[in-house]
Design an enzyme around this catalytic site. Sequence first.
Site, PDB file in Angstrom:
ATOM      1  N   SER A  24      48.729  32.504  54.803  1.00 31.43           N
ATOM      2  CA  SER A  24      48.260  33.648  55.210  1.00 31.43           C
ATOM      3  C   SER A  24      47.404  33.965  56.250  1.00 31.43           C
ATOM      4  O   SER A  24      47.063  34.713  56.749  1.00 31.43           O
ATOM      5  CB  SER A  24      47.863  34.369  53.918  1.00 31.43           C
ATOM      6  OG  SER A  24      46.822  33.652  53.541  1.00 31.43           O
ATOM      7  N   ASN A 111      40.461  32.731  43.865  1.00 31.20           N
ATOM      8  CA  ASN A 111      41.021  33.990  43.331  1.00 31.20           C
ATOM      9  C   ASN A 111      39.777  35.021  43.258  1.00 31.20           C
ATOM     10  O   ASN A 111      40.204  36.310  43.559  1.00 31.20           O
ATOM     11  CB  ASN A 111      41.497  33.874  41.769  1.00 31.20           C
ATOM     12  CG  ASN A 111      42.729  32.794  41.747  1.00 31.20           C
ATOM     13  OD1 ASN A 111      43.254  32.700  42.798  1.00 31.20           O
ATOM     14  ND2 ASN A 111      43.004  32.469  40.479  1.00 31.20           N
ATOM     15  N   HIS A 157      57.815  79.942  55.678  1.00 26.96           N
ATOM     16  CA  HIS A 157      59.011  79.541  55.824  1.00 26.96           C
ATOM     17  C   HIS A 157      59.209  79.367  57.354  1.00 26.96           C
ATOM     18  O   HIS A 157      60.434  79.609  57.838  1.00 26.96           O
ATOM     19  CB  HIS A 157      60.262  80.427  55.390  1.00 26.96           C
ATOM     20  CG  HIS A 157      60.135  81.033  53.940  1.00 26.96           C
ATOM     21  ND1 HIS A 157      60.788  80.361  52.986  1.00 26.96           N
ATOM     22  CD2 HIS A 157      59.308  81.712  53.652  1.00 26.96           C
ATOM     23  CE1 HIS A 157      60.241  80.774  51.843  1.00 26.96           C
ATOM     24  NE2 HIS A 157      59.467  81.901  52.130  1.00 26.96           N
ATOM     25  N   SER A 278      58.099  63.028  81.646  1.00 27.03           N
ATOM     26  CA  SER A 278      59.324  62.562  81.330  1.00 27.03           C
ATOM     27  C   SER A 278      59.727  61.673  82.810  1.00 27.03           C
ATOM     28  O   SER A 278      59.286  62.143  83.888  1.00 27.03           O
ATOM     29  CB  SER A 278      60.434  63.533  81.125  1.00 27.03           C
ATOM     30  OG  SER A 278      61.592  63.235  81.633  1.00 27.03           O
ATOM     31  N   LYS A 284      58.321  68.194  82.559  1.00 31.24           N
ATOM     32  CA  LYS A 284      57.991  67.950  81.114  1.00 31.24           C
ATOM     33  C   LYS A 284      56.611  67.567  80.892  1.00 31.24           C
ATOM     34  O   LYS A 284      56.011  66.830  81.747  1.00 31.24           O
ATOM     35  CB  LYS A 284      58.864  66.777  80.707  1.00 31.24           C
ATOM     36  CG  LYS A 284      60.331  67.237  80.469  1.00 31.24           C
ATOM     37  CD  LYS A 284      60.634  67.991  79.427  1.00 31.24           C
ATOM     38  CE  LYS A 284      60.655  67.113  78.272  1.00 31.24           C
ATOM     39  NZ  LYS A 284      61.416  67.656  76.784  1.00 31.24           N
ATOM     40  N   GLU A 291      53.662  63.523  68.135  1.00 33.44           N
ATOM     41  CA  GLU A 291      54.801  62.894  67.416  1.00 33.44           C
ATOM     42  C   GLU A 291      54.442  61.524  66.809  1.00 33.44           C
ATOM     43  O   GLU A 291      55.015  61.163  65.727  1.00 33.44           O
ATOM     44  CB  GLU A 291      55.841  63.010  68.580  1.00 33.44           C
ATOM     45  CG  GLU A 291      56.108  64.118  69.131  1.00 33.44           C
ATOM     46  CD  GLU A 291      56.926  64.247  70.429  1.00 33.44           C
ATOM     47  OE1 GLU A 291      58.348  63.890  70.334  1.00 33.44           O
ATOM     48  OE2 GLU A 291      56.351  64.014  71.443  1.00 33.44           O
ATOM     49  N   LYS A 326      47.607  42.133  51.820  1.00 28.71           N
ATOM     50  CA  LYS A 326      46.798  42.414  52.947  1.00 28.71           C
ATOM     51  C   LYS A 326      47.530  42.843  54.093  1.00 28.71           C
ATOM     52  O   LYS A 326      47.017  43.891  54.531  1.00 28.71           O
ATOM     53  CB  LYS A 326      46.115  40.814  53.270  1.00 28.71           C
ATOM     54  CG  LYS A 326      44.983  40.799  52.094  1.00 28.71           C
ATOM     55  CD  LYS A 326      44.257  39.294  52.527  1.00 28.71           C
ATOM     56  CE  LYS A 326      45.019  38.133  51.496  1.00 28.71           C
ATOM     57  NZ  LYS A 326      45.288  38.536  50.047  1.00 28.71           N
TER      58      LYS A 326
HETATM   59  N1  ARG Z   1      45.273  33.318  50.330  1.00 24.54           N
HETATM   60  C1  ARG Z   1      45.322  33.979  48.888  1.00 24.54           C
HETATM   61  C2  ARG Z   1      45.473  35.375  48.782  1.00 24.54           C
HETATM   62  O1  ARG Z   1      45.429  35.894  49.771  1.00 24.54           O
HETATM   63  C3  ARG Z   1      44.137  33.417  48.309  1.00 24.54           C
HETATM   64  C4  ARG Z   1      44.012  33.214  46.827  1.00 24.54           C
HETATM   65  C5  ARG Z   1      44.755  31.904  46.483  1.00 24.54           C
HETATM   66  N2  ARG Z   1      44.803  31.406  45.214  1.00 24.54           N
HETATM   67  C6  ARG Z   1      45.739  30.829  44.685  1.00 24.54           C
HETATM   68  N3  ARG Z   1      45.311  30.460  43.429  1.00 24.54           N
HETATM   69  N4  ARG Z   1      46.433  30.231  45.251  1.00 24.54           N
HETATM   70  O2  ARG Z   1      46.059  35.688  47.676  1.00 24.54           O
END
Ligand code: ARG
Length: 459
Positions: A24, A111, A157, A278, A284, A291, A326
């Site tokens: 990630s 975590n 409307h 345009s 234009k 938009e 994320k």
């Molecule tokens: N990169 C992980 C996330 O975004 C971090 C947490 C990872 N925890 C694990 N038990 N593998 O969730």
Amino acid sequence: PSNAMWGGRFAGGPSEIMEAINASIGFDQRLAAQDIAGSRAHAAMLAAQGILTDKDAEAIREGLLTVLSEIEAGTFRFSTKLEDIHMNVEARLIELIGEAGRRLHTGRSRNDQVATDFRLWVREQCDAAITSIEALQEALLTQAEQGADWVMPGFTHLQTAQPVTWGHHMLAYVEMLARDKSRFSDARARMNECPLGAAALAGTSFPIDREATARALGFDRPMANSLDAVSDRDFALDFLGASSILAMHLSRLSEELVIWSSAQFRFVVMSDRFSTGSSIMPQKKNPDAAELIRAKIGRIFGAQTALLMVMKGLPLAYSKDMQEDKEQVFDAADTVMLSLAAMEGMISDLTANPDALRAAAGHGFSTATDLADWLVREAGLPFRDAHHVTGTLVARAEAKGCDLPDLSLEEMQEVHGAITVSIFDVLGVDNSVASRTSYGGTAPANVRAQIARWKEKLG
Ligand code: ARG
């Protein structure tokens, strides 16, 4: 070679494909500052509790500052093999300070670490959204003030309904945005509890001080349940919910700008700064920013749906699915901020055309309701009867190809004998708006009072 962070029980390393799906770091490097803030708070607390020596804590503090400056300078080398921002930062810290760095992760898990980092990040975005919304409110308020009594058609409307004022229309959005702002501040208040110290899921046997880390990171208190702390992303959904509703409002305003700036309406002229041309049609001037806001909103709605889908089937506590939270939130937040900035720019630069507004306000039998109200007030007709009589007069005017005030008194009296010449007083658009003095109505006096109230509120 197996992973330096968790490879003890592994004989072999992951396949390249495993690395690709697992990593990630490509996106969560945006959490670097939050990750380092979280680690600093954690290390300081460990030292205060006697879990780390002061010497180690100091080495960690300095090391983390170095890592941060490397990241800010763009010299930090992010590695996919190290999966995510947490392991990238920790690995570099260990490279820099050795043994002490290896002690940082005591009483902590990725975590609770990621839950904390992400909360900090989303909390900042709530604050940023609130600031940008206020800037847009101010731009709308300036528009409202200069055209507090400019008459324009109000629509239902998208058909001409009753005259309203430009100021009233602008203030409608100021009100919507105030509720949007409160949704972000509600979300912020709700998310402002700290997950750090929940560890992997069950808490820790180390004598940590969760109050201290919560305080150091600006949270109101630690989260009360370790399972909850590591496994919910409702705070991000709160942000996306507030964002979605805000985005819906921005999209409606965009739609109005697109309609209003057309040659058929000519209600407004968009500034060159927020229009494009345009490549083939030299005349234009296109409202592209409006938009694009209208279209980009889909990304925000999509992010909300995507994260709800990620979360809905997960047993407690953490599952790797949650890493998919994320990108959606990052993209939605970027879209919210850019859309707000573009809308603020468009509204600040916008030139309304009071003559076109006024001309349009008088068309389409916009004062028919005023006529019906006159029949109720002056001739004592029940409203339903007055409605019918007025409808007949509208049909006559339509057949003649004229507006209501262009009918003669005789023509009106043929439809209803009680009509007198004073009826013409209520058929003008200025009269119409001036008469709407009920609380929240469009009368310029009301609008000015509301503008004054908002100016005071927004400081
Ligand atoms: N990169 C992980 C996330 O975004 C971090 C947490 C990872 N925890 C694990 N038990 N593998 O969730």
